[in-house]
Design a protein around this motif. Structure first.
Motif, PDB file in Angstrom:
ATOM      1  N   THR A  37      40.978  -8.664  55.072  1.00  0.00           N
ATOM      2  CA  THR A  37      41.160 -10.083  54.788  1.00  0.00           C
ATOM      3  C   THR A  37      39.830 -10.819  54.634  1.00  0.00           C
ATOM      4  N   ASP A  38      38.729 -10.125  54.889  1.00  0.00           N
ATOM      5  CA  ASP A  38      37.404 -10.737  54.734  1.00  0.00           C
ATOM      6  C   ASP A  38      37.232 -11.268  53.317  1.00  0.00           C
ATOM      7  N   ALA A  40      34.623 -12.030  51.354  1.00  0.00           N
ATOM      8  CA  ALA A  40      33.683 -11.361  50.452  1.00  0.00           C
ATOM      9  C   ALA A  40      34.239 -10.022  49.973  1.00  0.00           C
ATOM     10  N   LYS A  41      34.838  -9.277  50.884  1.00  0.00           N
ATOM     11  CA  LYS A  41      35.407  -7.982  50.501  1.00  0.00           C
ATOM     12  C   LYS A  41      36.587  -8.161  49.549  1.00  0.00           C
ATOM     13  N   ARG A  42      37.395  -9.176  49.780  1.00  0.00           N
ATOM     14  CA  ARG A  42      38.526  -9.407  48.874  1.00  0.00           C
ATOM     15  C   ARG A  42      38.046  -9.717  47.458  1.00  0.00           C
ATOM     16  N   LEU A  43      36.961 -10.463  47.361  1.00  0.00           N
ATOM     17  CA  LEU A  43      36.384 -10.752  46.049  1.00  0.00           C
ATOM     18  C   LEU A  43      35.855  -9.477  45.407  1.00  0.00           C
ATOM     19  N   ALA A  44      35.077  -8.718  46.166  1.00  0.00           N
ATOM     20  CA  ALA A  44      34.439  -7.521  45.615  1.00  0.00           C
ATOM     21  C   ALA A  44      35.466  -6.441  45.285  1.00  0.00           C
ATOM     22  N   TYR A  45      36.337  -6.142  46.249  1.00  0.00           N
ATOM     23  CA  TYR A  45      37.304  -5.059  46.058  1.00  0.00           C
ATOM     24  C   TYR A  45      38.417  -5.451  45.087  1.00  0.00           C
ATOM     25  N   GLU A 600      27.355 -17.363  55.006  1.00  0.00           N
ATOM     26  CA  GLU A 600      28.216 -16.266  55.439  1.00  0.00           C
ATOM     27  C   GLU A 600      28.210 -15.130  54.411  1.00  0.00           C
ATOM     28  N   LEU A 601      28.282 -15.491  53.135  1.00  0.00           N
ATOM     29  CA  LEU A 601      28.261 -14.487  52.083  1.00  0.00           C
ATOM     30  C   LEU A 601      26.924 -13.738  52.063  1.00  0.00           C
ATOM     31  N   LYS A 602      25.844 -14.483  52.252  1.00  0.00           N
ATOM     32  CA  LYS A 602      24.519 -13.856  52.262  1.00  0.00           C
ATOM     33  C   LYS A 602      24.396 -12.871  53.416  1.00  0.00           C
ATOM     34  N   LYS A 603      24.912 -13.244  54.575  1.00  0.00           N
ATOM     35  CA  LYS A 603      24.883 -12.358  55.732  1.00  0.00           C
ATOM     36  C   LYS A 603      25.718 -11.110  55.478  1.00  0.00           C
ATOM     37  N   THR A 604      26.885 -11.304  54.894  1.00  0.00           N
ATOM     38  CA  THR A 604      27.759 -10.167  54.573  1.00  0.00           C
ATOM     39  C   THR A 604      27.093  -9.235  53.577  1.00  0.00           C
TER      40      THR A 604
END
Length: 971
Positions: A37-38, A40-45, A600-604
């Protein structure tokens, strides 16, 4: 504006409230790591190769069939729409969603060879090229041969009814499917090979069986519609559902099996598929024929359709011009004008004489046409590769020159062959009318199947309007005027969904809607794909492609890179790194962007994108436009590690001291391991690692001992010389503590070279030399270059100005050295040197053992993989190259500091080691550490294997070595 924002927030809150119970239920069975549900991951994946952007609310990774049954049943119970994703190389928007995205772990790669290769059962996670590799010993292959076969997976191939250059309509999935396991929207499983499963399904889903029968009856009773369906499938056609199933079959199980083909995940999930395979003829020849114009080339296609050809690829004048300036092209390419049209022709046969006869017949047929330029039929591998490189290079040629911020669109239509020339001419007119001046046309001419490629921006409404109007015009031309197919092999998706009724007519479209309702009564399976009542569906949810960096702006997010990326199952693939980096740059350039979200995105991204990237560059080899995402990551690391520059410069200047300190630390580890034991050392060292927030290395039992061998040049002068440069890793590291093989790589290498009659020459101050890899991987390019230049100068001197060959004992060192080489030096990594020199100087008897072989990413990048395998097979009777490990992910020192990358990349290794196999070989010392750890068997340099094949001794202690030397002296 504030009301709009409040409305959006309210919608988001409602969506989260609805999602919560679904997540709770999913997590009762599935681990947290596979319910994503993260944001950034939802965007990328959630990104695929299409030009559409929908971000899933949750991504669920299924590990096996039980997971799939559970996930689908759960989604259905909560009335949550869901979409399936295989490799995500689809182009028409059929694998994106704003609801639940279901993806597959790597456990979905099983296969079974049946009936001596005449059939193959495949799970949906098998890559197409792997399926053909399994069938190669039987001289068979699967019928579909899409251009993305090295990356796309069977699930997508079947769900899109993908075809390709040689497949045509006779060998696609629809024509070659034998059986399927299908999971329906309510979580029911049907195995069409199992009579008991069929009987149970007919009972439990009698309404579906009856509905299929009724569809067949209705078509049979409508001669006009039946004739139209038959006509449409004279052509390659993937627009809408496979209505030909309703006239080709009468058994409802056969009908629904074939309706699943090309259904793009809107009717159910294909859990496995059994193909009837086709012959892969071993003898092939290709020719390139250039005609004066499209009309004459099209007439030739009609003639060739009666000839023994396996494929005929057509390329218009603009397409030919797009690659004319590429290296290796035929001399006449720059002379061609826009009127010229080329045919790339291939013929295949079971033997050379038949092939020769076929090619002569084809040439005789073509004597009726004016062919001003040609490359005659040839089976020469290099020339054939060049010819097909022309065809395969056209799509990336457009992508490489497009304006940053635009995307590349490749459309896929089919004209009746008798209208091929007129269709091409009128398409070209549309390009001019809508100002797509860069557009090119190429395709599979025998089926009238054309791809046209153009660039398009979606950042302005007028550009979106232009695209929408252009597609309207294309639809009228292809589907209405010439009664062709708007999608021949790429699938309907979202892109052509608004035009399905235009192409098929209202009665046929009505059939399709009935099919959808019959299989998916609640509309939960991939909604919006194939059946979509929104006339603007193809111009909504368009993917932004913001400018981010020159290194990656040409990326079209196709996903071809993913199969070879070592971090793809741990964090991100190259495509996904680019997606997140683009989003970061978009936020950076957006006034009043949410600072918290950006931070948050930069940290991820710092961990997912930067820390876990191996930066090997394998992605560039699979990328259609040659993008090396690792270069972007190194660029980012330059800034990230800026504060470490002073200490890095000190280590570079005092490199021999660093090497000595490394040996001391390894010696300390060895003593502690021998005295405290492995468990105590594990608790102590890895406990410290936890306290330092993972800033210290992770300890494990495969940690190397120090290299105690005193490296020295050969004491006597000999006629043959070799300059030996041992890497810093091999100079400092021996084998793992407690190894039966006590000799270090440097000791074995010197021994081999001297036994082969060579005088070993060492560069001056060898312990202070380095190829620069430790600095290059961290983005410290200037320091890396300085170390490389100093090494080159030392090698130039040691080799007497390039007179003698230079052996580097690890492949990554050679690769990096070659990238900046200015002097004419002959530099070899182990397998090259063995093949070119040592095979002739040593008596080799292959050991009668099964050995594992790891081909490093640097070996692959330098084109030496085949060479490396040949050396191994000359030295051992049984050699196993494991699947799905293109790179081990050790990546210099990342195996110590980011060990999860190495663990993830080598996860498939251990289960592939045959029973009784006790040895593995490679050509990178650090890679061998990680391979030893995760395989359970020791990995050594390929030079150890050669040593064993020339001495008959596979491992040796120093005591045994002295005894053997003494015995040899007495003899």
């Amino acid at each position: 504006m504030s009301n709009t924002r409040e409305s959006q927030k309210e919608q988001e809150q409602q969506s989260k409230r609805a999602l919560a119970p679904l997540l709770t239920t999913l997590r009762q069975r599935l681990p947290e790591s596979r319910v994503i549900t993260d944001e950034a991951k939802r965007l990328a994946y959630g990104t695929d190769a299409s030009f559409y952007r929908l971000i899933p609310q949750v991504i669920v990774q299924a590990d096996d069939l039980g997971d799939i049954l559970f996930i689908i049943k759960t989604c259905s119970d909560f009335a949550f729409p869901f979409t399936f994703r295989a490799a995500g190389t689809s182009l028409s928007g059929q694998a994106v969603t704003d609801s639940v995205l279901i993806t597959l772990t790597d456990n979905w790669r099983h296969h079974d060879i049946l009936n001596n290769g005449e059939q193959i059962r495949l799970q949906p996670g098998v890559i197409g090229a792997d399926a053909n590799r399994y069938l190669a010993p039987f001289q068979r292959k699967i019928g579909p041969d899409p251009a993305s076969i090295n990356s796309c997976k069977i699930g997508g191939i079947a769900a899109n009814n993908a075809s390709g250059m040689c497949c045509g309509t006779a060998q696609n999935t629809y024509r070659t499917v034998e059986a399927m396991k299908i999971v329906f929207q309510d979580g029911t499983l049907l195995d069409t090979e199992n009579p008991d499963s069929i009987d149970a399904f007919k009972t439990s889903h009698a309404h579906l069986i009856d509905g299929v029968r009724q569809l067949c009856t209705d078509v049979s009773n409508n001669p006009e519609l039946k004739a139209r369906i038959a006509h449409k499938y004279r052509l390659k056609n993937t627009t809408g559902y496979a209505l030909n199933a309703l006239i080709d079959f009468s058994d409802p199980i056969d009908v629904l099996t074939h309706l699943m083909v090309g259904s793009e995940g809107t009717l159910g999930f294909i859990a496995d598929i059994t193909y009837n395979t086709v012959i892969e003829h071993p003898n092939k020849a290709s020719a390139l024929m250039v005609f004066e114009d499209i009309e004459s080339a099209s007439r030739a296609v009609t003639a060739l359709s009666q000839c023994p050809v396996s494929s005929v690829e057509m390329m218009d004048g603009r397409a030919l011009r797009s690659v004319a300036d590429k290296s290796g092209m035929p001399d006449f390419m720059p002379l061609l004008n826009l009127e010229h049209c080329a045919l790339l022709i291939e013929s295949r046969a079971s033997d050379e004489n038949t092939l020769k006869t076929q090619c002569e017949h084809i040439v005789d047929v073509l004597t009726a046409y004016s062919i001003p330029y040609q490359v005659a039929f040839t089976s020469d591998a290099h020339t054939v590769g060049t010819l097909w490189g022309i065809r395969k290079g056209m799509f990336p040629a457009v992508g490489a020159v497009r304006e940053a911020g635009t995307t590349v669109i490749i459309e896929d239509v089919a004209f009746p062959v008798e209208h091929l020339a007129n269709g091409i001419r009128e398409l070209q007119t549309l390009f001019d009318d809508f100002e797509y001046h860069e557009a090119i046309i190429f395709g599979h001419a025998l089926e009238g199947n054309l791809h046209f490629v153009f660039t398009q921006g979606f950042d302005e409404q007028r550009e979106i309007t232009r695209y929408g109007n252009f597609m309207d015009a294309v639809a009228q031309l292809v589907a209405v005027k010439y009664q062709g197919s708007l999608k021949a092999e790429h699938g309907t998706g979202r892109n052509m969904a608004p035009y399905v009724e235009l192409e098929w007519g209202s009665d046929a479209y009505g059939l399709m809607k009935r099919i959808k309702a019959l299989f998916d009564p609640h509309g939960l399976l991939n909604p919006g794909v194939i059946i979509n009542d929104d006339p603007n569906a193809h111009i909504t949810h368009l993917k932004p492609m913001p400018k981010a960096d020159d290194l990656i702006d040409r990326c079209i997010e196709c996903g071809f890179c993913e199969a070879v990326c070592p971090s793809r199952t741990l964090s991100l693939s190259p495509r996904q790194r680019i997606v997140l980096y683009r989003e970061l740059q978009r936020l950076e350039n957006t006034p009043n962007a949410d600072e918290a979200k950006k931070a948050e995105l930069k940290k991820t991204f710092d961990y997912l994108g930067v820390d876990t990237c191996a930066a090997t560059g394998l992605c560039a080899e699979r990328c259609p436009v040659g993008i090396n995402t690792g270069d972007l990551i190194k660029q980012i690391r330059t800034e990230k590690y800026q504060s470490y520059q002073p200490i890095a410069r000190w280590t570079a200047k005092h490199f021999s001291t660093v090497t000595s300190l490394t040996k001391i630390s390894l010696k300390t580890n060895q003593l502690l391991q021998n005295t405290l034991g492995e468990k105590a050392l594990d608790r102590t060292v890895n406990g410290l690692r936890n306290l330092t927030n993972q800033r210290t290395p992770e300890w494990h039992a495969a940690f190397p001992s120090p290299n105690a061998y005193r490296l020295k040049a050969s004491p006597e002068r000999r006629q043959k010389k070799v300059v030996y440069f041992p890497s810093c890793a091999s100079r400092s590291m021996g084998n793992e503590v407690g190894s039966e093989e006590e000799r270090s790589l440097t000791e074995v290498t010197v021994s081999l070279l001297e036994r082969a009659g060579y005088q070993v020459v060492l560069p001056k101050q060898v312990n202070n030399l380095c190829c620069g890899m430790p600095y290059d991987s961290k983005g410290m390019i200037d320091i890396s270059k300085d170390k490389r230049y100093r090494l080159e100068a030392a090698l130039w001197q040691a080799s007497e100005l390039g007179k003698w060959p230079i052996l580097m004992d690890t492949s990554p060192c050679k690769k990096l050295t070659l990238e900046g080489l200015t002097f004419p030096l002959d530099v070899f990594e182990p397998s090259e040197f063995i093949m070119q020199y040592l095979f002739d100087d040593l008596d080799i008897t292959p050991i009668d053992d099964t050995v594992m072989l790891h081909i490093t990413c640097s070996t692959r990048s330098m084109g030496l993989a085949e060479n490396f395998e040949k050396v191994a097979k000359r030295c051992a009777k049984h050699v196993v190259v494991p699947e799905h490990i293109e790179c081990c992910g050790f990546a210099g020192d990342k195996g110590f500091f980011t060990p999860e990358l190495n663990a993830s990349a080598t996860a498939p290794l251990k289960e592939q080691i045959p029973e009784g196999c006790t040895k593995g070989f490679s050509n990178s010392r650090t890679c061998e550490i990680g391979l030893t750890r995760h395989s359970g068997i020791p990995y050594r340099s390929i030079l150890y294997l050669l040593d064993a094949a020339t001495t008959g001794v596979t491992s040796i202690s120093r005591k045994k070595q002295k005894e053997r030397e003494a015995l040899e002296e007495n003899m």
